[in-house]
Design an enzyme around this catalytic site. Sequence first.
Site, PDB file in Angstrom:
ATOM      1  N   GLY A 147      37.255  38.222  -5.430  1.00  0.00           N
ATOM      2  CA  GLY A 147      38.041  39.374  -4.974  1.00  0.00           C
ATOM      3  C   GLY A 147      38.853  39.016  -3.744  1.00  0.00           C
ATOM      4  O   GLY A 147      38.293  38.604  -2.724  1.00  0.00           O
TER       5      GLY A 147
ATOM      6  N   GLY B 106      40.822  41.189  -2.059  1.00  0.00           N
ATOM      7  CA  GLY B 106      41.233  42.406  -1.354  1.00  0.00           C
ATOM      8  C   GLY B 106      41.042  42.167   0.139  1.00  0.00           C
ATOM      9  O   GLY B 106      40.951  41.027   0.604  1.00  0.00           O
ATOM     10  N   PHE B 107      40.951  43.255   0.908  1.00  0.00           N
ATOM     11  CA  PHE B 107      40.782  43.111   2.354  1.00  0.00           C
ATOM     12  C   PHE B 107      39.502  42.341   2.685  1.00  0.00           C
ATOM     13  O   PHE B 107      39.490  41.487   3.569  1.00  0.00           O
ATOM     14  CB  PHE B 107      40.706  44.496   3.015  1.00  0.00           C
ATOM     15  CG  PHE B 107      42.007  45.229   2.974  1.00  0.00           C
ATOM     16  CD1 PHE B 107      43.038  44.885   3.829  1.00  0.00           C
ATOM     17  CD2 PHE B 107      42.212  46.260   2.079  1.00  0.00           C
ATOM     18  CE1 PHE B 107      44.249  45.559   3.791  1.00  0.00           C
ATOM     19  CE2 PHE B 107      43.415  46.947   2.038  1.00  0.00           C
ATOM     20  CZ  PHE B 107      44.436  46.591   2.897  1.00  0.00           C
TER      21      PHE B 107
ATOM     22  N   GLU C 248      48.107  62.500   0.069  1.00  0.00           N
ATOM     23  CA  GLU C 248      49.351  61.727   0.173  1.00  0.00           C
ATOM     24  C   GLU C 248      50.211  61.904  -1.081  1.00  0.00           C
ATOM     25  O   GLU C 248      51.427  62.102  -0.988  1.00  0.00           O
ATOM     26  CB  GLU C 248      49.022  60.241   0.352  1.00  0.00           C
ATOM     27  CG  GLU C 248      48.517  59.904   1.743  1.00  0.00           C
ATOM     28  CD  GLU C 248      47.836  58.542   1.832  1.00  0.00           C
ATOM     29  OE1 GLU C 248      47.396  58.193   2.929  1.00  0.00           O
ATOM     30  OE2 GLU C 248      47.736  57.834   0.810  1.00  0.00           O
TER      31      GLU C 248
ATOM     32  N   ASP D  53      34.304  47.673  -0.544  1.00  0.00           N
ATOM     33  CA  ASP D  53      34.034  48.912  -1.289  1.00  0.00           C
ATOM     34  C   ASP D  53      32.853  48.789  -2.253  1.00  0.00           C
ATOM     35  O   ASP D  53      32.295  49.800  -2.678  1.00  0.00           O
ATOM     36  CB  ASP D  53      35.280  49.299  -2.117  1.00  0.00           C
ATOM     37  CG  ASP D  53      36.320  50.013  -1.277  1.00  0.00           C
ATOM     38  OD1 ASP D  53      36.141  50.094  -0.041  1.00  0.00           O
ATOM     39  OD2 ASP D  53      37.332  50.476  -1.849  1.00  0.00           O
TER      40      ASP D  53
ATOM     41  N   ALA E 294      39.725  50.286   4.523  1.00  0.00           N
ATOM     42  CA  ALA E 294      40.176  48.919   4.760  1.00  0.00           C
ATOM     43  C   ALA E 294      39.535  48.276   6.010  1.00  0.00           C
ATOM     44  O   ALA E 294      39.097  47.122   5.939  1.00  0.00           O
ATOM     45  CB  ALA E 294      41.699  48.900   4.854  1.00  0.00           C
TER      46      ALA E 294
HETATM   47  C1  LIG Z   1      45.301  54.536  -3.281  1.00  0.00           C
HETATM   48  C2  LIG Z   1      44.419  54.084  -2.160  1.00  0.00           C
HETATM   49  C3  LIG Z   1      44.740  54.434  -0.849  1.00  0.00           C
HETATM   50  C4  LIG Z   1      43.948  54.008   0.201  1.00  0.00           C
HETATM   51  N1  LIG Z   1      44.297  54.351   1.484  1.00  0.00           N
HETATM   52  C5  LIG Z   1      43.582  53.873   2.523  1.00  0.00           C
HETATM   53  C6  LIG Z   1      43.986  54.121   3.862  1.00  0.00           C
HETATM   54  O1  LIG Z   1      44.990  54.802   4.107  1.00  0.00           O
HETATM   55  N2  LIG Z   1      43.245  53.583   4.867  1.00  0.00           N
HETATM   56  C7  LIG Z   1      42.138  52.835   4.615  1.00  0.00           C
HETATM   57  O2  LIG Z   1      41.521  52.340   5.563  1.00  0.00           O
HETATM   58  N3  LIG Z   1      41.709  52.597   3.372  1.00  0.00           N
HETATM   59  C8  LIG Z   1      42.416  53.090   2.319  1.00  0.00           C
HETATM   60  N4  LIG Z   1      42.002  52.841   1.031  1.00  0.00           N
HETATM   61  C9  LIG Z   1      40.741  52.116   0.808  1.00  0.00           C
HETATM   62  C10 LIG Z   1      40.923  50.642   0.973  1.00  0.00           C
HETATM   63  O3  LIG Z   1      42.102  50.212   0.330  1.00  0.00           O
HETATM   64  C11 LIG Z   1      39.682  49.957   0.406  1.00  0.00           C
HETATM   65  O4  LIG Z   1      38.585  50.377   1.167  1.00  0.00           O
HETATM   66  C12 LIG Z   1      39.813  48.456   0.468  1.00  0.00           C
HETATM   67  O5  LIG Z   1      40.906  48.024  -0.298  1.00  0.00           O
HETATM   68  C13 LIG Z   1      38.538  47.801  -0.055  1.00  0.00           C
HETATM   69  O6  LIG Z   1      38.711  46.431   0.000  1.00  0.00           O
HETATM   70  P1  LIG Z   1      37.885  45.479  -0.967  1.00  0.00           P
HETATM   71  O7  LIG Z   1      38.276  44.085  -0.557  1.00  0.00           O
HETATM   72  O8  LIG Z   1      36.454  45.850  -0.939  1.00  0.00           O
HETATM   73  O9  LIG Z   1      38.391  45.794  -2.430  1.00  0.00           O
HETATM   74  P2  LIG Z   1      39.853  45.749  -3.063  1.00  0.00           P
HETATM   75  O10 LIG Z   1      40.900  45.826  -2.006  1.00  0.00           O
HETATM   76  O11 LIG Z   1      39.829  46.785  -4.115  1.00  0.00           O
HETATM   77  O12 LIG Z   1      39.951  44.305  -3.724  1.00  0.00           O
HETATM   78  C14 LIG Z   1      39.169  43.934  -4.819  1.00  0.00           C
HETATM   79  C15 LIG Z   1      39.782  42.674  -5.437  1.00  0.00           C
HETATM   80  O13 LIG Z   1      38.884  42.182  -6.415  1.00  0.00           O
HETATM   81  C16 LIG Z   1      39.604  41.791  -7.570  1.00  0.00           C
HETATM   82  N5  LIG Z   1      38.678  41.911  -8.715  1.00  0.00           N
HETATM   83  C17 LIG Z   1      38.063  43.024  -9.152  1.00  0.00           C
HETATM   84  N6  LIG Z   1      37.263  42.735 -10.203  1.00  0.00           N
HETATM   85  C18 LIG Z   1      37.400  41.412 -10.433  1.00  0.00           C
HETATM   86  C19 LIG Z   1      36.827  40.523 -11.387  1.00  0.00           C
HETATM   87  N7  LIG Z   1      35.938  40.939 -12.302  1.00  0.00           N
HETATM   88  N8  LIG Z   1      37.184  39.215 -11.359  1.00  0.00           N
HETATM   89  C20 LIG Z   1      38.089  38.769 -10.435  1.00  0.00           C
HETATM   90  N9  LIG Z   1      38.648  39.577  -9.502  1.00  0.00           N
HETATM   91  C21 LIG Z   1      38.301  40.879  -9.492  1.00  0.00           C
HETATM   92  C22 LIG Z   1      40.771  42.748  -7.625  1.00  0.00           C
HETATM   93  O14 LIG Z   1      41.852  42.213  -8.378  1.00  0.00           O
HETATM   94  C23 LIG Z   1      41.107  42.916  -6.134  1.00  0.00           C
HETATM   95  O15 LIG Z   1      42.054  41.959  -5.711  1.00  0.00           O
HETATM   96  C24 LIG Z   1      42.786  53.246  -0.045  1.00  0.00           C
HETATM   97  C25 LIG Z   1      42.462  52.895  -1.363  1.00  0.00           C
HETATM   98  C26 LIG Z   1      43.281  53.298  -2.408  1.00  0.00           C
HETATM   99  C27 LIG Z   1      42.932  52.902  -3.819  1.00  0.00           C
END
Ligand SMILES: Cc1cc2nc3c(=O)[nH]c(=O)nc-3n(C[C@H](O)[C@H](O)[C@H](O)COP(=O)(O)OP(=O)(O)OC[C@H]3O[C@@H](n4cnc5c(N)ncnc54)[C@H](O)[C@@H]3O)c2cc1C
Length: 428
Positions: A12, A14-15, A171, A300, A315
């Site tokens: 992953g 993401g952030f 939003e 998340d 995030a």
């Molecule tokens: C529409 C929206 C608006 C938001 N607004 C805000 C905000 O204003 N402020 C704030 O602080 N937070 C906000 N958030 C929440 C924030 O974006 C999340 O908390 C944050 O992105 C979580 O980060 P993460 O790295 O855990 O997961 P993610 O950012 O979801 O990244 C997960 C990654 O894992 C990859 N992945 C998933 N499954 C697989 C797999 N099986 N194999 C390989 N790769 C995989 C995906 O492609 C992705 O790149 C928002 C979220 C959304 C959806």
Amino acid sequence: MSDARPHVVIVGAGFAGLAAARGLARAPARVTLVDQRNHHVFQPLLYQVATAGLSAPEIAAPIRRILWKQKNATVLLAEAQAVDAAGRRLILTDGALAYDFLILATGATHSYFGHDDWARHAPGLKSLEDALDMRRRILLAFEEAERQEDPRRQQEWLTFVVVGAGPTGVELAGALAEIARHTLAQDFRRIDPRSAQVILIEGTARVLPPYPPDLSEKARRQLEALGVRVRTGAMVTGVDEEGILLGQERLPARTVLWAAGVAGSPLGRSLGAPLDRAGRVQVRPDLSIPDHKEIFVIGDLAALEQDGRPVPGVAPAANQMGVHAAANVLRALRGAASEPFHYRDKGSLATIGRKAAVADFGRLRLTGFAAWAAWLGIHIFFLIGFRNRFAVLFDWAWAYFSYERSARLILSPRPARNDDGTLPPPGS
Ligand SMILES: Cc1cc2nc3c(=O)[nH]c(=O)nc-3n(C[C@H](O)[C@H](O)[C@H](O)COP(=O)(O)OP(=O)(O)OC[C@H]3O[C@@H](n4cnc5c(N)ncnc54)[C@H](O)[C@@H]3O)c2cc1C
């Protein structure tokens, strides 16, 4: 040549996953970052793409480009299917990767509370694909309304329902109201886009439930001033192509957007660790899972309580967890014990529309223009590192003065119609 360094696999980008990878830049280890997509998405701005304010590349960046300077890191475009924790292997759809440490950061998906069939009619917003699909549905709805002879059908196409009044729902509803009242106001001949209805449905008693009640109330008033109808305490009991059901009441609407529930990514289930009700992995205080101190779950996908409250799925929490998991891997490589994670809450912000937002920084609470300016500044600041930061600034400045939305494109042909002249739901 074989590489004897320990192998850290991060799933992953993401952030959370990116922060973990960067935290390991100087580690005496090989780092492999696996993602099913080739780009990192700045999710807080997805709603801007969904409502045609920004284009997709403005809020995303190729993962390879982000990590090109980090010589110990390899990026792998692959989908992870399961974790073989006993065998220390990550199973991919097309192969497997052996690891010494695993950091799982695959985030969350939408939850329809056991009604997955609603997804077809009420898409959620998690990826760029989702955002482009939403944009298409929103813009097509106005086009279809323009073509309808029957005023009842016309109004159905001009009714937009957003389910869930958390930050994303608020939003989306605010941006939809602005599109109808301003951006499209002069562009049609047979319909008046200003007559569009935007209805925001929330199951609990107030909008932005995690915010203090006074800010929720102010957010509600700002939404209503934009023309959004807010209905709280309303539970959705059905969704189909003609609208939604609220118990016995049917609300006709051709566009329903889902911003209500989240569920942990399905990969978490294969760990065999305890999950919470939303399918998130219950981690130990150091972010590892029971019986496997070499596996960390972050962002998340992780469920963790701190001072009696869950660490929120935002995030900054994902970022901080990524940094912390990397530090714990570094400790383990030195033979030191891992340390517990402490979330530092820097406050929350939700934007509602032009010059309308709420911000909760603990003792400092802002609403209206001040909160909106803070939201703008923080989002531009965190886009730093993206080539297109200036493009976003320019687009927003232009939109501010002109009310224009620069990405108003429908990128696929208008779909075929049903016999009665209505449109089948997108994707069918
Ligand atoms: C529409 C929206 C608006 C938001 N607004 C805000 C905000 O204003 N402020 C704030 O602080 N937070 C906000 N958030 C929440 C924030 O974006 C999340 O908390 C944050 O992105 C979580 O980060 P993460 O790295 O855990 O997961 P993610 O950012 O979801 O990244 C997960 C990654 O894992 C990859 N992945 C998933 N499954 C697989 C797999 N099986 N194999 C390989 N790769 C995989 C995906 O492609 C992705 O790149 C928002 C979220 C959304 C959806």
